[in-house]
Design an enzyme around this catalytic site. Structure first.
Site, short mmCIF file in Angstrom:
data_model
loop_
_atom_site.label_atom_id
_atom_site.label_comp_id
_atom_site.label_asym_id
_atom_site.label_seq_id
_atom_site.Cartn_x
_atom_site.Cartn_y
_atom_site.Cartn_z
N SER A 134 -57.85 -38.14 89.23
CA SER A 134 -57.03 -37.21 88.47
C SER A 134 -56.07 -37.99 87.61
O SER A 134 -55.75 -39.15 87.92
CB SER A 134 -56.26 -36.31 89.45
OG SER A 134 -55.21 -35.63 88.81
N TYR A 168 -50.81 -35.30 97.00
CA TYR A 168 -51.95 -35.17 96.07
C TYR A 168 -52.01 -36.40 95.17
O TYR A 168 -53.05 -37.05 95.05
CB TYR A 168 -51.82 -33.89 95.24
CG TYR A 168 -52.91 -33.77 94.19
CD1 TYR A 168 -54.19 -33.36 94.55
CD2 TYR A 168 -52.67 -34.11 92.86
CE1 TYR A 168 -55.20 -33.28 93.59
CE2 TYR A 168 -53.67 -34.02 91.91
CZ TYR A 168 -54.94 -33.61 92.28
OH TYR A 168 -55.94 -33.52 91.34
#
Length: 158
Positions: free
Chosen positions: A135, A148
């Site tokens: 990401s 995350y």
């Protein structure tokens, strides 16, 4: 290019579902792996040569067994796309995040990827490939989403 047998984790929705549709459209056989029961409907929508593998990748044993399950369902395995992931989107500070929530994010976003990669060599065809999705949060952490961002940075480092 010959049709390949491809495992996609997190294949029932979002980016994973888009990947599965594109691969099926290109003529590949896809095993969709997801905790969501809709994985079965998604595989049916792709057609008869695709497989649904409902699994909870936060369970290390299930993650480690997944490549073999996919190879059995498809009759072989050429590619693995580790796409499954989750975030804590409740806007909590790290110190306010329950340990169980932190542990679950790490288990899915990082440990499951490692377990799938560890199990892959025993079933991947010669020249097989593994694609681990990360990401932008790997390089620029998201506020209030510490675990995350850390797990996605871990994927890049892995």
């Amino acid at each position: 290019m010959a049709a390949e047998c491809i495992l996609v984790t997190g294949g029932a929705s979002g980016i994973g579902w888009a990947i599965c549709r594109a691969l099926a459209f290109a003529g590949h056989r896809v095993a969709l792996a997801d905790i969501d029961p809709q994985v079965h409907d998604r595989a049916r929508k792709l057609g008869p040569h695709h497989a649904a593998l409902q699994t909870d990748l936060t369970e290390a044993g299930e993650a480690g067994a997944l490549p073999a399950r996919a190879a059995q369902a498809l009759g072989g395995l050429d590619v693995i796309v580790n796409n499954a992931g989750m975030t804590d989107s409740f806007g909590r500070m790290l110190v306010d995040l329950p340990d169980a929530a932190f542990d679950r994010i790490v288990a899915l976003n990082l440990t499951a990827v490692q377990k799938v990669c560890d199990a892959a060599p025993s079933v991947l065809a010669r020249g097989g490939r593994i694609v681990n999705l990360a990401s932008g949060a790997s390089f620029r952490p998201l506020a209030l989403r510490g675990p995350y961002s850390a797990t996605k940075a871990g994927i890049v480092a892995l």
